[in-house]
Design a protein around this motif. Structure first.
Motif, PDB file in Angstrom:
ATOM      1  N   GLU A   1       0.813  -1.215   0.000  1.00  0.00           N
ATOM      2  CA  GLU A   1       0.000   0.000   0.000  1.00  0.00           C
ATOM      3  C   GLU A   1       0.847   1.265   0.000  1.00  0.00           C
ATOM      4  OE1 GLU A   1      -3.198   0.197  -0.362  1.00  0.00           O
ATOM      5  OE2 GLU A   1      -3.516  -1.974  -0.364  1.00  0.00           O
ATOM      6  N   THR A   2       2.026   1.204   0.587  1.00  0.00           N
ATOM      7  CA  THR A   2       2.857   2.412   0.682  1.00  0.00           C
ATOM      8  C   THR A   2       3.865   2.533  -0.451  1.00  0.00           C
ATOM      9  OG1 THR A   2       4.388   1.225   2.145  1.00  0.00           O
ATOM     10  CG2 THR A   2       2.636   2.513   3.188  1.00  0.00           C
ATOM     11  N   ALA A   3       3.976   1.521  -1.270  1.00  0.00           N
ATOM     12  CA  ALA A   3       4.958   1.569  -2.356  1.00  0.00           C
ATOM     13  C   ALA A   3       4.450   2.449  -3.501  1.00  0.00           C
ATOM     14  CB  ALA A   3       5.244   0.160  -2.877  1.00  0.00           C
ATOM     15  N   LEU A   4       5.394   3.073  -4.188  1.00  0.00           N
ATOM     16  CA  LEU A   4       5.068   3.825  -5.401  1.00  0.00           C
ATOM     17  C   LEU A   4       4.893   2.865  -6.569  1.00  0.00           C
ATOM     18  CD1 LEU A   4       7.625   6.746  -5.117  1.00  0.00           C
ATOM     19  CD2 LEU A   4       5.154   6.927  -4.864  1.00  0.00           C
ATOM     20  N   GLU A   5       4.229   3.340  -7.580  1.00  0.00           N
ATOM     21  CA  GLU A   5       4.177   2.559  -8.813  1.00  0.00           C
ATOM     22  C   GLU A   5       5.580   2.486  -9.415  1.00  0.00           C
ATOM     23  OE1 GLU A   5       1.312   4.042 -11.536  1.00  0.00           O
ATOM     24  OE2 GLU A   5      -0.327   4.052 -10.082  1.00  0.00           O
ATOM     25  N   ASP A   6       5.806   1.436 -10.182  1.00  0.00           N
ATOM     26  CA  ASP A   6       7.107   1.301 -10.831  1.00  0.00           C
ATOM     27  C   ASP A   6       7.351   2.470 -11.781  1.00  0.00           C
ATOM     28  OD1 ASP A   6       7.645  -1.111  -9.584  1.00  0.00           O
ATOM     29  OD2 ASP A   6       6.640  -2.273 -11.152  1.00  0.00           O
ATOM     30  N   PRO A   7       8.611   2.970 -11.828  1.00  0.00           N
ATOM     31  CA  PRO A   7       8.912   4.022 -12.814  1.00  0.00           C
ATOM     32  C   PRO A   7       8.753   3.488 -14.236  1.00  0.00           C
ATOM     33  CG  PRO A   7      10.869   3.415 -11.548  1.00  0.00           C
ATOM     34  CD  PRO A   7       9.747   2.620 -11.009  1.00  0.00           C
ATOM     35  N   MET A   8       8.440   4.386 -15.129  1.00  0.00           N
ATOM     36  CA  MET A   8       8.229   4.017 -16.538  1.00  0.00           C
ATOM     37  C   MET A   8       9.407   4.514 -17.377  1.00  0.00           C
ATOM     38  SD  MET A   8       5.333   2.412 -16.704  1.00  0.00           S
ATOM     39  CE  MET A   8       4.977   2.504 -18.464  1.00  0.00           C
ATOM     40  N   LEU A   9       9.953   3.618 -18.151  1.00  0.00           N
ATOM     41  CA  LEU A   9      11.029   3.967 -19.085  1.00  0.00           C
ATOM     42  C   LEU A   9      10.464   3.860 -20.497  1.00  0.00           C
ATOM     43  CD1 LEU A   9      14.081   4.522 -19.644  1.00  0.00           C
ATOM     44  CD2 LEU A   9      14.362   2.025 -19.745  1.00  0.00           C
ATOM     45  N   ASP A  10      10.571   4.964 -21.246  1.00  0.00           N
ATOM     46  CA  ASP A  10      10.067   4.913 -22.622  1.00  0.00           C
ATOM     47  C   ASP A  10      11.163   5.382 -23.574  1.00  0.00           C
ATOM     48  OD1 ASP A  10       9.334   7.920 -23.648  1.00  0.00           O
ATOM     49  OD2 ASP A  10       9.127   7.739 -21.466  1.00  0.00           O
TER      50      ASP A  10
ATOM     51  N   SER B   1      22.452   7.772 -41.821  1.00  0.00           N
ATOM     52  CA  SER B   1      22.312   8.904 -42.745  1.00  0.00           C
ATOM     53  C   SER B   1      23.467   9.872 -42.545  1.00  0.00           C
ATOM     54  CB  SER B   1      20.975   9.607 -42.521  1.00  0.00           C
ATOM     55  OG  SER B   1      20.903  10.786 -43.293  1.00  0.00           O
ATOM     56  N   ASP B   2      23.982  10.366 -43.636  1.00  0.00           N
ATOM     57  CA  ASP B   2      25.063  11.358 -43.560  1.00  0.00           C
ATOM     58  C   ASP B   2      24.533  12.770 -43.381  1.00  0.00           C
ATOM     59  OD1 ASP B   2      26.909   9.336 -43.886  1.00  0.00           O
ATOM     60  OD2 ASP B   2      26.915   9.544 -46.088  1.00  0.00           O
ATOM     61  N   GLU B   3      23.218  12.932 -43.551  1.00  0.00           N
ATOM     62  CA  GLU B   3      22.648  14.280 -43.523  1.00  0.00           C
ATOM     63  C   GLU B   3      22.203  14.697 -42.127  1.00  0.00           C
ATOM     64  OE1 GLU B   3      19.509  14.354 -46.292  1.00  0.00           O
ATOM     65  OE2 GLU B   3      20.771  13.873 -48.044  1.00  0.00           O
ATOM     66  N   VAL B   4      21.737  13.751 -41.316  1.00  0.00           N
ATOM     67  CA  VAL B   4      21.240  14.100 -39.976  1.00  0.00           C
ATOM     68  C   VAL B   4      21.872  13.177 -38.953  1.00  0.00           C
ATOM     69  CG1 VAL B   4      19.042  15.020 -40.798  1.00  0.00           C
ATOM     70  CG2 VAL B   4      19.248  12.591 -40.264  1.00  0.00           C
ATOM     71  N   ASP B   5      21.914  13.642 -37.716  1.00  0.00           N
ATOM     72  CA  ASP B   5      22.367  12.798 -36.611  1.00  0.00           C
ATOM     73  C   ASP B   5      21.295  11.762 -36.299  1.00  0.00           C
ATOM     74  OD1 ASP B   5      24.698  14.208 -36.369  1.00  0.00           O
ATOM     75  OD2 ASP B   5      23.846  15.641 -34.933  1.00  0.00           O
ATOM     76  N   PRO B   6      21.695  10.617 -35.737  1.00  0.00           N
ATOM     77  CA  PRO B   6      20.694   9.609 -35.360  1.00  0.00           C
ATOM     78  C   PRO B   6      19.635  10.200 -34.420  1.00  0.00           C
ATOM     79  CG  PRO B   6      22.901   8.705 -35.203  1.00  0.00           C
ATOM     80  CD  PRO B   6      23.076  10.172 -35.437  1.00  0.00           C
ATOM     81  N   GLY B   7      18.371   9.905 -34.689  1.00  0.00           N
ATOM     82  CA  GLY B   7      17.286  10.445 -33.863  1.00  0.00           C
ATOM     83  C   GLY B   7      16.732   9.403 -32.897  1.00  0.00           C
ATOM     84  N   PHE B   8      16.705   9.743 -31.633  1.00  0.00           N
ATOM     85  CA  PHE B   8      16.115   8.852 -30.620  1.00  0.00           C
ATOM     86  C   PHE B   8      15.700   9.695 -29.420  1.00  0.00           C
ATOM     87  CE2 PHE B   8      20.592   9.126 -29.545  1.00  0.00           C
ATOM     88  CZ  PHE B   8      20.610   9.265 -28.169  1.00  0.00           C
ATOM     89  N   ARG B   9      14.866   9.063 -28.586  1.00  0.00           N
ATOM     90  CA  ARG B   9      14.403   9.730 -27.365  1.00  0.00           C
ATOM     91  C   ARG B   9      14.379   8.705 -26.238  1.00  0.00           C
ATOM     92  NH1 ARG B   9       9.550  11.124 -28.758  1.00  0.00           N
ATOM     93  NH2 ARG B   9       8.462   9.420 -27.676  1.00  0.00           N
ATOM     94  N   VAL B  10      14.848   9.097 -25.055  1.00  0.00           N
ATOM     95  CA  VAL B  10      14.831   8.256 -23.858  1.00  0.00           C
ATOM     96  C   VAL B  10      14.193   9.059 -22.734  1.00  0.00           C
ATOM     97  CG1 VAL B  10      16.192   6.969 -22.183  1.00  0.00           C
ATOM     98  CG2 VAL B  10      16.913   7.040 -24.571  1.00  0.00           C
ATOM     99  N   GLY B  11      13.193   8.453 -22.092  1.00  0.00           N
ATOM    100  CA  GLY B  11      12.512   9.163 -21.007  1.00  0.00           C
ATOM    101  C   GLY B  11      12.280   8.269 -19.800  1.00  0.00           C
ATOM    102  N   LEU B  12      12.290   8.864 -18.648  1.00  0.00           N
ATOM    103  CA  LEU B  12      12.020   8.166 -17.395  1.00  0.00           C
ATOM    104  C   LEU B  12      10.998   8.974 -16.610  1.00  0.00           C
ATOM    105  CD1 LEU B  12      12.834   5.740 -15.580  1.00  0.00           C
ATOM    106  CD2 LEU B  12      14.481   7.276 -14.472  1.00  0.00           C
TER     107      LEU B  12
END
Length: 451
Positions: A90-99, A109-120
């Motif tokens: 009951e007192t525990a938090l929900e697990d953190p979400m990693l997306d 691609s030589d034109e753009v840097d690799p695109g990615f996103r990391v969130g917590l």
């Protein structure tokens, strides 16, 4: 610098996640320690003999073994452990979400840097909700601990009552055997007189009928004794047919002591486990009402993201805060009304239980006084009169002045008086045990002795 800011934000979230009252933790540890102490030293085996080497079965030993071996007590302890295990949930938090997300075509691609996103992200309830949930869980665990104590108290009382029943069965058999031998002697006298012509055949037939009745009663008493022994073995988690030591040869009647009904009632109201459990449930329902009110406040979600889809580097690290909007007032008001109704019900249950305890103590005191009077009456008046009557009837019969029917009737009267006295003594012990149960005096119950 930006990475440091993200880490700092998430560290703040972690700090908030750990904010649970130290008092709650101390209470949880206290309950856990009590649970550990309540566990038996060793798990009993249904085939072992807890009374090996005992010449007689003693009340205190029987109660001690019942508290150690009975599966019902183990079940109550497991329910307590299960209730206590709710607290960290009951007192525990929900697990953190990693997306994460990636732009597949940006890689290579030589034109753009690799695109990615990391969130917590971490969901955080409104301050106070976790504490209130913990309060509810610990109050329910406290109620379960008192239910365990109630089961322990009832078990000790049951063991004591079964000991009395076992003793009474043995003494009844003993008295029946004694009177059987006496009637057999009378039967021989009646038969000899009939053969000599100094008595009628009716006397011999009456003696034979009395012998048949005593023999049948002996069979019934032996069956009752075996059934009582089987119940004791079942209480001890043993096979019903296993042997038990015999009970003591005598059971002294407890002396009459002054009884303060008001003091006993006060003790019962303070110590009875079911009343403590009811008060714990009231506390749980009070915290549930406070929690239902707190549900009108929003919860939060903190997040930190590193997003390479942004070309501008200053925009790549991001912090976020999400807040739910508590617009579903109907659901929340219904939950609050339910919590209030359950609180009112818990209060009513506690008041009903208190009334029942007051009545039980008052009735128990009256029954105890009545039992003391019955012992005195049986010992000082009924038993001496029955003995004198049998002696007089036998003397009259041997002198030829009394009838055989009067002698048999006097024998029946003495047998009844002897059994009534033993029953009165056993009833007195039972009334003491019942009053100890009603006042939650398990220490006195476990001692197995009376002044």
């Amino acid at each position: 610098m930006k990475t440091t800011a993200v880490c700092g934000w998430l560290a703040l979230a972690a700090l908030l996640a750990g904010c649970v009252s130290p008092g709650l933790y101390a209470r949880e540890r206290s309950l856990a320690q009590r649970l550990e102490i309540s566990a038996p030293v060793a798990s009993p085996d249904a085939d072992d003999d807890p009374f090996r080497g005992h010449q007689t079965l003693e009340r205190a030993a029987l109660i001690r073994e019942a508290l150690r071996r009975n599966p019902g007590l183990a079940a109550a302890r497991s329910a307590w452990r299960a209730a206590l295990a709710r607290y960290p949930q009951e007192t525990a938090l929900e697990d953190p979400m990693l997306d994460t997300a990636i732009g597949p075509r940006s890689f290579g691609s030589d034109e753009v840097d690799p695109g990615f996103r990391v969130g917590l992200s971490q969901a955080l309830p409104f301050p106070g909700k976790r504490r209130l949930r913990g309060e509810v869980a610990l109050a329910e665990a406290e109620a379960s601990s008192q239910e365990f104590e109630e089961e322990r108290l009832k078990l000790a009382a049951t063991a004591s009552l079964l000991f009395d029943e076992y003793y009474l069965a043995a003494r009844s058999l003993e008295r029946n055997a004694s009177h059987l031998a006496f009637v057999e002697e009378l039967s021989q006298v009646a038969l000899a007189r009939y053969e000599s012509g100094s008595a009628s055949q009716q006397d011999a037939l009456l003696a034979e009928a009395e012998l048949a009745e005593l023999l049948h009663r002996g069979v019934l008493l032996e069956t009752a004794q075996r059934r009582t022994a089987a119940r004791i073995n079942t209480l001890l988690h043993r096979l019903p047919e296993l042997p038990l030591p015999p009970p003591p040869a005598t059971l002294a009647a407890p002396t009459e002591q002054g009884v303060d009904t008001a003091a006993l009632t006060e003790r019962a109201l303070a110590e009875r486990p079911e009343l403590r459990a009811a008060r714990a449930r009231v506390a749980a329902r009070e915290q549930a009402v406070a929690l239902a009110r707190r549900e009108y406040f929003p919860d939060f979600t903190l997040s930190g993201t590193y997003d390479r889809f942004w070309q501008e580097k200053p925009l790549q690290p991001m912090l976020g805060l999400a807040v739910n909007v508590p617009l579903q007032l109907g659901r929340r008001s219904g939950a609050l009304e339910q919590a209030r109704a359950e609180l009112a019900g818990a209060h009513s249950d506690a008041q009903r239980d208190e009334d029942a305890v007051r009545l039980a103590v008052a009735s128990g005191v009256d029954r105890l006084r009545e039992a003391h009077h019955l012992v005195e009456l049986a010992r000082d008046r009924m038993l001496p009169v029955a003995r004198d009557r049998l002696a007089a009837s036998r003397a009259d019969f041997e002198s030829g002045q009394g009838s055989f029917l009067e002698l048999i009737d006097a024998e029946r009267g003495l047998r009844s008086a002897e059994l009534d006295f033993e029953k009165a003594v056993v009833t007195l012990w039972r009334r003491h045990a019942e009053l100890d149960r009603d006042t939650a005096d398990i220490t006195q119950l476990e001692s197995g002795v009376r002044p």
